[in-house]
Motif scaffolding. Structure first.
Motif, PDB file in Angstrom:
ATOM      1  N   ALA A  85       0.927  -1.249   0.050  1.00  0.00           N
ATOM      2  CA  ALA A  85       0.104  -0.075   0.006  1.00  0.00           C
ATOM      3  C   ALA A  85       0.690   0.988   0.190  1.00  0.00           C
ATOM      4  N   ARG A  86      -0.245   2.004  -0.593  1.00  0.00           N
ATOM      5  CA  ARG A  86       0.914   3.439  -0.821  1.00  0.00           C
ATOM      6  C   ARG A  86      -0.088   4.165  -0.253  1.00  0.00           C
ATOM      7  N   SER A  87       1.098   5.696   0.718  1.00  0.00           N
ATOM      8  CA  SER A  87       0.597   6.607   1.439  1.00  0.00           C
ATOM      9  C   SER A  87       1.004   7.940   0.924  1.00  0.00           C
ATOM     10  N   GLU A  88       0.323   8.652  -0.052  1.00  0.00           N
ATOM     11  CA  GLU A  88       0.674  10.177  -0.127  1.00  0.00           C
ATOM     12  C   GLU A  88       1.258  10.862   1.176  1.00  0.00           C
ATOM     13  N   ARG A  89       0.657  10.917   1.493  1.00  0.00           N
ATOM     14  CA  ARG A  89       0.793  11.726   3.013  1.00  0.00           C
ATOM     15  C   ARG A  89       1.748  11.212   4.217  1.00  0.00           C
ATOM     16  N   GLY A  90       1.761   9.350   3.907  1.00  0.00           N
ATOM     17  CA  GLY A  90       2.562   9.513   4.758  1.00  0.00           C
ATOM     18  C   GLY A  90       2.296   8.968   6.445  1.00  0.00           C
ATOM     19  N   ILE A  91       2.911   7.769   6.724  1.00  0.00           N
ATOM     20  CA  ILE A  91       1.775   7.243   8.630  1.00  0.00           C
ATOM     21  C   ILE A  91       2.912   7.138   9.309  1.00  0.00           C
ATOM     22  N   ASP A  92       2.670   7.227  10.314  1.00  0.00           N
ATOM     23  CA  ASP A  92       4.140   7.663  11.164  1.00  0.00           C
ATOM     24  C   ASP A  92       3.944   5.765  11.693  1.00  0.00           C
ATOM     25  N   TRP A  93       5.399   5.411  12.044  1.00  0.00           N
ATOM     26  CA  TRP A  93       4.998   4.143  12.446  1.00  0.00           C
ATOM     27  C   TRP A  93       6.296   4.134  12.591  1.00  0.00           C
ATOM     28  N   ASN A  94       6.170   5.075  13.581  1.00  0.00           N
ATOM     29  CA  ASN A  94       7.359   4.972  14.750  1.00  0.00           C
ATOM     30  C   ASN A  94       8.772   4.265  13.853  1.00  0.00           C
ATOM     31  N   SER A  95       9.255   4.160  12.896  1.00  0.00           N
ATOM     32  CA  SER A  95      10.552   4.220  12.095  1.00  0.00           C
ATOM     33  C   SER A  95      11.782   4.824  13.184  1.00  0.00           C
ATOM     34  N   PRO A  96      12.851   3.796  13.169  1.00  0.00           N
ATOM     35  CA  PRO A  96      14.275   4.315  13.246  1.00  0.00           C
ATOM     36  C   PRO A  96      15.202   5.740  12.791  1.00  0.00           C
ATOM     37  N   ASP A  97      14.235   6.155  11.548  1.00  0.00           N
ATOM     38  CA  ASP A  97      14.893   7.665  10.881  1.00  0.00           C
ATOM     39  C   ASP A  97      13.781   8.565  10.890  1.00  0.00           C
ATOM     40  N   LEU A  99      11.191   9.060  10.304  1.00  0.00           N
ATOM     41  CA  LEU A  99      10.580   9.585   8.996  1.00  0.00           C
ATOM     42  C   LEU A  99       8.949   8.583   8.629  1.00  0.00           C
ATOM     43  N   PRO A 100       7.928   9.303   8.094  1.00  0.00           N
ATOM     44  CA  PRO A 100       6.698   8.907   8.258  1.00  0.00           C
ATOM     45  C   PRO A 100       7.000   7.534   6.590  1.00  0.00           C
ATOM     46  N   ALA A 101       5.940   6.411   7.183  1.00  0.00           N
ATOM     47  CA  ALA A 101       6.463   5.616   6.141  1.00  0.00           C
ATOM     48  C   ALA A 101       5.158   5.117   4.871  1.00  0.00           C
ATOM     49  N   HIS A 102       5.737   5.771   3.807  1.00  0.00           N
ATOM     50  CA  HIS A 102       4.676   6.586   2.603  1.00  0.00           C
ATOM     51  C   HIS A 102       4.430   4.556   2.275  1.00  0.00           C
ATOM     52  N   LEU A 103       5.755   3.782   2.251  1.00  0.00           N
ATOM     53  CA  LEU A 103       4.747   2.491   1.556  1.00  0.00           C
ATOM     54  C   LEU A 103       4.948   1.499   3.087  1.00  0.00           C
ATOM     55  N   VAL A 104       3.833   0.957   2.866  1.00  0.00           N
ATOM     56  CA  VAL A 104       3.880   0.223   3.657  1.00  0.00           C
ATOM     57  C   VAL A 104       3.319  -2.030   2.753  1.00  0.00           C
ATOM     58  N   LEU A 105       4.390  -2.611   3.231  1.00  0.00           N
ATOM     59  CA  LEU A 105       4.710  -3.761   2.962  1.00  0.00           C
ATOM     60  C   LEU A 105       3.882  -5.155   3.977  1.00  0.00           C
ATOM     61  N   LEU A 106       2.553  -5.535   3.757  1.00  0.00           N
ATOM     62  CA  LEU A 106       2.011  -6.390   4.951  1.00  0.00           C
ATOM     63  C   LEU A 106       2.103  -7.593   4.266  1.00  0.00           C
ATOM     64  N   VAL A 107       3.148  -8.573   5.307  1.00  0.00           N
ATOM     65  CA  VAL A 107       3.768  -9.748   4.649  1.00  0.00           C
ATOM     66  C   VAL A 107       2.457 -10.955   5.168  1.00  0.00           C
ATOM     67  N   LEU A 108       1.640 -12.077   4.945  1.00  0.00           N
ATOM     68  CA  LEU A 108       0.883 -12.881   5.620  1.00  0.00           C
ATOM     69  C   LEU A 108       0.733 -14.234   5.023  1.00  0.00           C
ATOM     70  N   SER A 109       1.658 -14.949   6.488  1.00  0.00           N
ATOM     71  CA  SER A 109       2.105 -16.360   6.063  1.00  0.00           C
ATOM     72  C   SER A 109       0.774 -16.911   6.565  1.00  0.00           C
ATOM     73  N   ALA A 110       0.358 -18.111   5.909  1.00  0.00           N
ATOM     74  CA  ALA A 110      -0.093 -19.570   6.715  1.00  0.00           C
ATOM     75  C   ALA A 110       0.257 -20.109   7.851  1.00  0.00           C
ATOM     76  N   PRO A 111      -0.117 -20.599   9.185  1.00  0.00           N
ATOM     77  CA  PRO A 111      -0.075 -20.595   9.765  1.00  0.00           C
ATOM     78  C   PRO A 111       1.351 -22.064   9.387  1.00  0.00           C
ATOM     79  N   GLU A 112       1.088 -22.982   7.947  1.00  0.00           N
ATOM     80  CA  GLU A 112       1.592 -23.970   8.019  1.00  0.00           C
ATOM     81  C   GLU A 112       3.172 -23.276   7.145  1.00  0.00           C
ATOM     82  N   THR A 113       3.320 -22.509   7.255  1.00  0.00           N
ATOM     83  CA  THR A 113       4.336 -22.011   6.306  1.00  0.00           C
ATOM     84  C   THR A 113       5.838 -22.017   7.323  1.00  0.00           C
ATOM     85  N   PRO A 114       7.092 -22.851   7.325  1.00  0.00           N
ATOM     86  CA  PRO A 114       7.632 -22.545   8.446  1.00  0.00           C
ATOM     87  C   PRO A 114       8.245 -21.671   8.270  1.00  0.00           C
TER      88      PRO A 114
END
Lengths: 156, 111
Positions: A85-97, A99-114
């Motif tokens: 997902a892309r956020s033009e205005r940015g989202i405060d993600w408490n990043s180490p630098d 900076l607000p997050a403009h690109l958010v990559l949500l990674v989901l895995s099934a429970p059977e995934t090692p």
């Protein structure tokens, strides 16, 4: 099923949201989970949301340079999925630098995934945004289809 | 929150705990730029959550978790995703209450 087969399949089904409305982290995660659920990747979103919040409480998944990579392996995940997902205005993600997050990559895995396959899925998702040029292309893409095309091009 | 909801959250917490406590996974994530996660808050959260789970189901969960690494298994098309056995037709779907797989002993999630 090995890591080599799990991870590319996930990248090919990536969902893209070109304009993430919410400016708050939690609302953004809920919206992304709603997209994942609508695509058939989740049984239900509430428990996955709780798993994502638990992960954030351990330490922010903001990795700097305007990128956040929230991730979870959870029972309600039917099949591994990336949601970009892309956020033009940015989202405060408490990043180490800071900076607000403009690109958010949500990674989901099934429970059977090692576990290590989930970690590799996160690592692979991050290759999308490692280079400044790739980040710029994703930020400048004109819509979800163009973002998805960039994902396909960038993924080795 | 139903008994099954609590067990699902306990299951997901345990998956995260395994990841945080695994040296190889933690090093890989640190190399990617994620901060080092402290497992102590997870242990406290687990204790709190487990305190709200019915003792009988918690015992069944812990036994299966200790044996297989996961105490819960989803059901898909009447198949337990833990041991992949087709559940008997007498086993009725129970979306809101825990049931145990008679084959492997994991708690089934029918949702």
């Amino acid at each position: 099923m090995g890591i080599a087969t799990i991870v590319p399949a996930v990248s090919q089904r990536a969902l893209c949201i070109p304009d993430l409305g919410p400016r708050k982290r939690d609302a953004a995660l809920q919206l992304m989970l709603a997209h994942a659920r609508a695509s058939g990747a989740l049984r239900e979103a509430d428990s996955v949301f709780d798993a994502l919040l638990l992960r954030e409480r351990l330490g922010s998944t903001g990795v700097g340079k305007g990128v956040a990579v929230p991730n979870a392996r959870a029972l309600a995940v039917l099949e591994g999925r990336w949601v970009l997902a892309r956020s033009e205005r940015g989202i405060d993600w408490n990043s180490p630098d800071g900076l607000p997050a403009h690109l958010v990559l949500l990674v989901l895995s099934a429970p059977e995934t090692p576990m290590i396959a989930h970690v590799e899925s996160v690592a692979r998702a991050m290759t999308l945004t490692r280079l400044a040029r790739a980040r710029a292309r994703l930020l400048e893409a004109r819509g979800a289809e163009e973002m998805a095309a960039i994902v396909q091009q960038v993924m080795p | 929150m139903s008994a099954l909801d609590r067990l699902v959250r306990l299951h997901d917490l345990d998956l995260l705990r395994q990841q945080v406590m695994d040296g190889a996974a933690a090093s890989r994530l640190a190399a990617l730029g994620f901060g080092t996660a402290d497992p102590a808050p997870l242990a406290r959260a687990r204790q709190r959550l487990a305190g709200h789970v019915d003792a009988r189901w918690l015992g069944i969960y812990e036994r299966a978790h200790g044996r297989y690494g996961r105490g819960l298994a989803a059901v898909r098309g009447r198949v337990c995703q833990g041991c992949h056995i087709t559940l008997p037709t007498a086993a009725l779907p129970a979306p809101d209450s825990p049931k145990m797989c008679e084959s492997c002993g994991r708690i089934l999630c029918w949702r």
